[in-house]
Design a protein around this motif. Structure first.
Motif, PDB file in Angstrom:
ATOM      1  N   LEU A   1      34.125   3.331 -24.112  1.00 19.13           N
ATOM      2  CA  LEU A   1      33.974   2.072 -24.837  1.00 19.13           C
ATOM      3  C   LEU A   1      32.578   1.992 -25.444  1.00 19.13           C
ATOM      4  N   ILE A   2      31.597   2.331 -24.637  1.00 23.26           N
ATOM      5  CA  ILE A   2      30.208   2.254 -25.100  1.00 23.26           C
ATOM      6  C   ILE A   2      29.964   3.238 -26.228  1.00 23.26           C
ATOM      7  N   GLN A   3      30.458   4.453 -26.055  1.00 26.69           N
ATOM      8  CA  GLN A   3      30.257   5.457 -27.101  1.00 26.69           C
ATOM      9  C   GLN A   3      30.880   5.003 -28.410  1.00 26.69           C
ATOM     10  N   GLU A   4      32.078   4.462 -28.314  1.00 29.45           N
ATOM     11  CA  GLU A   4      32.751   4.013 -29.515  1.00 29.45           C
ATOM     12  C   GLU A   4      31.976   2.866 -30.157  1.00 29.45           C
TER      13      GLU A   4
ATOM     14  N   HIS B   1      12.608   5.799 -21.786  1.00 33.19           N
ATOM     15  CA  HIS B   1      13.054   4.598 -21.087  1.00 33.19           C
ATOM     16  C   HIS B   1      14.564   4.614 -21.028  1.00 33.19           C
ATOM     17  N   SER B   2      15.095   3.975 -20.004  1.00 31.75           N
ATOM     18  CA  SER B   2      16.545   4.012 -19.889  1.00 31.75           C
ATOM     19  C   SER B   2      17.071   2.850 -19.069  1.00 31.75           C
ATOM     20  N   PHE B   3      18.337   2.569 -19.257  1.00 29.93           N
ATOM     21  CA  PHE B   3      19.005   1.643 -18.332  1.00 29.93           C
ATOM     22  C   PHE B   3      20.345   2.224 -17.938  1.00 29.93           C
ATOM     23  N   GLU B   4      20.831   1.788 -16.794  1.00 33.91           N
ATOM     24  CA  GLU B   4      22.050   2.392 -16.273  1.00 33.91           C
ATOM     25  C   GLU B   4      23.281   1.656 -16.771  1.00 33.91           C
ATOM     26  N   ILE B   5      24.321   2.430 -17.073  1.00 33.65           N
ATOM     27  CA  ILE B   5      25.570   1.813 -17.492  1.00 33.65           C
ATOM     28  C   ILE B   5      26.702   2.295 -16.603  1.00 33.65           C
TER      29      ILE B   5
ATOM     30  N   ARG C   1      25.352   9.214 -12.159  1.00 33.18           N
ATOM     31  CA  ARG C   1      25.236   7.900 -12.797  1.00 33.18           C
ATOM     32  C   ARG C   1      24.840   8.103 -14.258  1.00 33.18           C
ATOM     33  N   TYR C   2      25.337   7.224 -15.085  1.00 28.92           N
ATOM     34  CA  TYR C   2      25.079   7.339 -16.521  1.00 28.92           C
ATOM     35  C   TYR C   2      23.954   6.398 -16.978  1.00 28.92           C
ATOM     36  N   PHE C   3      23.116   6.905 -17.851  1.00 28.98           N
ATOM     37  CA  PHE C   3      22.037   6.093 -18.398  1.00 28.98           C
ATOM     38  C   PHE C   3      22.012   6.209 -19.921  1.00 28.98           C
ATOM     39  N   ILE C   4      21.599   5.127 -20.539  1.00 27.98           N
ATOM     40  CA  ILE C   4      21.274   5.217 -21.961  1.00 27.98           C
ATOM     41  C   ILE C   4      19.764   5.337 -22.048  1.00 27.98           C
TER      42      ILE C   4
ATOM     43  N   ARG D   1      26.454  -2.791 -18.508  1.00 32.18           N
ATOM     44  CA  ARG D   1      25.283  -2.360 -17.771  1.00 32.18           C
ATOM     45  C   ARG D   1      25.534  -2.563 -16.282  1.00 32.18           C
ATOM     46  N   VAL D   2      25.020  -1.673 -15.494  1.00 33.55           N
ATOM     47  CA  VAL D   2      25.144  -1.864 -14.042  1.00 33.55           C
ATOM     48  C   VAL D   2      24.186  -2.985 -13.656  1.00 33.55           C
TER      49      VAL D   2
END
Length: 846
Positions: free
Chosen positions: A316-319, A305-309, A202-205, A226-227
DNA sequence: CAGCATGTAA
DNA sequence: ACAGTTACATGCTG
């Protein structure tokens, strides 16, 4: 002051050569961007993007006092404004000890010029490679640009804002302009704020600053990715950092056994073992390593701290973060702390020593003990593969290697087996031809881009392997020839494969479109770029003499050229110029006698055949089967009788011919800088490069007064920026005395012209009438696509067309009787075509 | 397995 | 800016 120079010649004329001899001039120290028409050639990962928040930052470079002459366009030619009185960019007084400082910093455009002959050059160069984009590196002057992206790269490699400002001040001959300082401040403060982290698929920022995350969550694009049912913000303890030793370095050789136990205890003390003699007293490198280490503990914060994406929308998010919000997502993989993924038992073989620049590049990647995502640029033949393998050996987790063709996949596997001690069962190839299975918990898989990116029509077994690849987490993804990744299809790989870190490798970080900047968010910042000239001086790659040979057009050809309507016909006429043919013949003869192995490149297949047959040399192009290719290549490498081969653009990439020492280019793809550089790359790994006084040769044959002149200058731009000097040869000494020179009579030249015209017609308009029968597949394909199938012409026009085409082929198969051994194979295509055409004609009559 | 059609890159 | 050309990878078919 650096000498003034401008890249454009008289109006409408051919741009003047940037470098005519070894003497170099910086590209645009005196000219602001606004001045340099069409000179975006050296723009790589640069600041020119869609308007963003960053434009306002970049704009600060341009002080309001500086204005482009309002009547710049009204001078009537491209050059005269250069001679107008201009503002002195260096009004700032020189420091008293300026002769000890090698740097000129322009306050206006972020350009920096480095004097290669000045004291402190080496240190300054290492510093600039970190913080700027090399624009041009010629003998006496190097030019760099400082852009937001280049600063991001610097910071991601561990430099701090203070380091950068301090060292700019240290190296600069004048006081560093305040707007540059402000710019560095502003950019560095927004970098590294947020990180992309992969955990349990799972990916998090992640960030240490909750305010930044709150801001992101308010952004509509981010929040929609965001998930939804995950907790808003998670908080956990920040991971620990520590020292790391890259395998293959001297340190590693000495302490390899101890590393395993030492690594835990070893924090900063470990770093001190680093022996500096590795660098042969190059203080610069030592400085560099110090930079990398400094960033350790200061701003260590206990909590992140983080949230899941949503993993589907990573790209898309990176761009969005990178280009719209100005907060690039960095990726760092703390692989030693990762116990969720199985460790792969892999290490470099004990006797393997990597070269200093490879280590240098890798130290950028692993500088803080984690694996940073990014791009490493090394010239062909400088050991890119070994860098990738060493990275895999450092991470010691499952790795996936992507390459452009099945052939290079095989090469990667071979190299892995050669350089590392990997268990052969832990390494698998996944291409259309070979689908090896990987059963172990961890392993290395090598596949082609298209295998991973194709969605439709997938064979059952390859679907299985794909599921395997997409379902698991990878420690490292190595992207070979990373300049292809921005392509619409290939960029999907970053979305599709879940990986903790990415390493992009290429020799030519260049595209003729502007997508190259996308790599900043697709892969990461450029971590390292080697200096071609320096590597060849040190003997790691061959020294090359580059020359552009100007061949006058013969009168017949030139008058046809002037009348020709299509660019195709024009380019065909200029490549078939008899004088060029003679020059080619002469050069081949000259270099064969010297004992060189010669490769001749032609993009145009007709010219390729014509030249090769005319000189009875073997040639390879797209339709040449695998077996025939092997035969030819093997003969070229081992058989003294085969000293010259002709290659179409299949030879541009991934063809390993360490025997080749001379390269002649007779036709090429417009102004493609990448093609030029990659062709040159074919001779950089010349086996004999370390022989006393050895030189490889690179000739570009150009027909005078044609489009080729213009394209040629564009194509050379990259190599010139790397420090190569192109000599212009207008006369080949001794050519007029050569015996058996082809096309020496008027009659021969007229015959050739006829042939060329016939060819250009068969390939052009006449095709329209008989396309259903004789066209190449793409024309037919296009017709089909548009839904317009053309009616075949009258029977007589058909017959005429057929005869013409037939004549061509018949002539070809006669000529081939003269050819040496592997020849038959070359002409099978014609036979096939003939058959096909006959069949088609028959079908039509029925 | 060769040959073909299709999609794609540059 | 555009179209055209060449090459490659892949899956399907006989």
């Amino acid at each position: 002051m650096p000498p003034k120079r401008k890249g454009t010649g008289p109006a409408g004329g051919r741009p003047s050569k940037r470098v005519a001899s070894g003497v170099s001039t910086p590209k645009s120290m005196v000219s602001d961007d606004d001045y340099s028409e069409g000179d975006e050639s050296s723009e790589m990962l640069s600041e020119r993007e869609a308007p963003t928040k960053y434009d306002s930052v970049v704009k600060k470079y341009q002080p309001s006092t500086y204005q482009k002459p309002q009547n710049a366009k009204s001078y009537g030619d491209a050059a005269s404004h250069l001679f107008k009185p201009k503002r002195d960019f260096f009004s700032e007084p020189l420091k008293p000890d300026h002769h000890l400082r090698p740097l000129w910093i322009s306050p206006h455009n972020g350009k920096v010029v480095l004097e290669t002959f000045a004291q402190g050059f080496k240190q300054a160069q290492n510093f600039l490679i970190n913080i700027g984009e090399p624009q041009s590196r010629t003998t006496n002057m190097h030019e760099y640009t400082i852009s937001p992206n280049s600063l991001f790269a610097a910071i991601s490699v561990g430099l701090t804002e203070q380091d950068i400002i301090r060292d700019l001040e240290l190296f600069s001959k004048t006081k560093v302009p305040q707007n540059i300082i402000d710019f560095v401040r502003e950019v560095s403060q927004s970098f590294g704020k947020i990180r992309l982290v992969l955990k349990h698929n799972r990916y998090f920022i992640e960030s240490q600053d909750t305010a930044v995350l709150q801001r992101l969550l308010r952004d509509p694009v981010i929040s929609s990715c965001r998930v939804q049912d995950s907790e808003e913000l998670r908080t956990e303890k920040a991971a620990q950092k520590g020292g790391l030793i890259i395998p293959g370095t001297k340190d590693a050789a000495g302490v390899r056994e101890a590393v395993a136990q030492a690594q835990q205890a070893q924090k900063r003390e470990g770093d001190d073992d680093e022996s500096d003699d590795e660098y042969g007293g190059k203080e610069a490198e030592k400085d560099m390593t110090d930079f990398l280490r400094e960033e350790e503990d200061d701003d260590e914060v206990d909590q992140v701290h983080s949230f899941e994406i949503d993993g589907e929308n990573i790209q898309l998010i990176q761009e969005h973060c990178s280009t719209k919000l100005g907060l690039p997502l960095t990726e760092e993989y703390d692989f030693r702390a990762d116990d969720a993924n199985a460790t792969l038992d892999i290490d470099l073989r004990p006797n393997v020593q990597i070269r200093y620049y490879q280590e240098h590049a890798l130290s950028k990647m692993f500088g803080n003990g984690r694996a940073r995502s990014g791009i490493i640029v090394l010239p062909c033949g400088a050991g890119k593969t070994l860098v990738g393998i060493t990275a895999a050996c450092t991470v010691k987790k499952s790795a996936i290697v992507l390459c452009t063709s099945a052939m290079s996949a095989v090469q990667w596997k071979e190299e892995f087996k050669k350089w590392s001690n990997i268990n052969p069962e832990d390494i698998a190839i996944f291409t259309s031809g070979e689908k090896e299975k990987l059963n172990q918990k961890a392993g290395v898989i090598i596949c082609t881009y298209s295998m991973v990116t194709q969605n439709t029509r997938r064979a059952h077994d390859s679907k299985q392997v794909m599921d395997f690849i997409t379902s698991r987490e990878w420690g490292l993804m190595v992207l070979d020839e990373v300049h292809v990744v921005p392509a619409e299809m290939f960029r999907r790989v970053t979305n599709r494969i879940k990986t903790h870190s990415k390493l992009g490798l290429t020799a030519t970080l260049l595209r003729e479109d502007d997508k190259i900047k996308d790599l900043n968010f697709l892969i990461g910042p450029k971590l390292y770029e080697a200096n071609w000239l320096q590597l060849s001086e040190e003997g790691h790659i061959a020294r090359v003499q580059c020359a552009e040979v100007w061949c006058p057009m013969t009168t017949e050809f030139y008058s046809e050229y002037l009348q020709a309507k299509t660019t195709n016909k024009r380019s065909l006429l200029s490549t078939m110029n008899p004088r060029k043919y003679q020059a080619c013949q002469f050069l081949i003869d000259y270099h064969e006698k010297r004992g060189d192995k010669v490769i001749v490149f032609s993009d145009n297949v007709y010219a390729l055949e014509k030249y090769a047959r005319g000189m009875t040399k073997p040639f390879i192009y797209g339709d040449t089967s695998q077996r025939e290719r092997e035969i030819v290549l093997q003969n070229f490498q081992q058989n003294d009788a085969v000293s010259t081969i002709f290659l179409s653009k299949i030879g541009d990439t991934s063809l390993d011919l360490p025997e080749a020492t001379c390269l002649i280019q007779i036709s090429s793809h417009y102004g493609s800088r990448r093609q030029e550089a990659q062709r040159l790359g074919r001779i950089l790994r010349a086996k004999r490069r370390n022989d006393e006084g050895f030189n490889a040769f690179f000739y570009s044959l150009v027909s005078k007064d044609t489009n080729e002149m213009y394209y040629s200058s564009k194509r050379q731009a990259f190599l010139v920026d790397q420090g190569y000097a192109f000599k212009v040869i207008t006369h080949l000494k001794g050519m007029e005395n050569m015996k058996n020179l082809a096309y020496n009579t008027q009659q021969d030249r007229m015959d050739l012209l006829q042939d060329v015209l016939l060819q250009s017609e068969t390939a052009g308009d006449v095709e329209d009438i008989k396309d259903d029968l004789f066209s190449d597949r793409n024309v037919a394909r296009q017709k089909k696509k548009g839904g317009v199938r053309r009616q075949a012409g009258t029977l007589s026009s058909l017959a005429g067309g057929e005869d013409m085409a037939y004549m061509e082929y018949a002539r070809g198969s006669n000529a081939n009787k003269a050819l040496a051994k592997p020849r038959d194979a070359f002409f099978r295509k014609e036979d096939r075509l003939k058959e096909r055409k006959k069949k088609a004609a028959q079908a039509l009559l029925d």
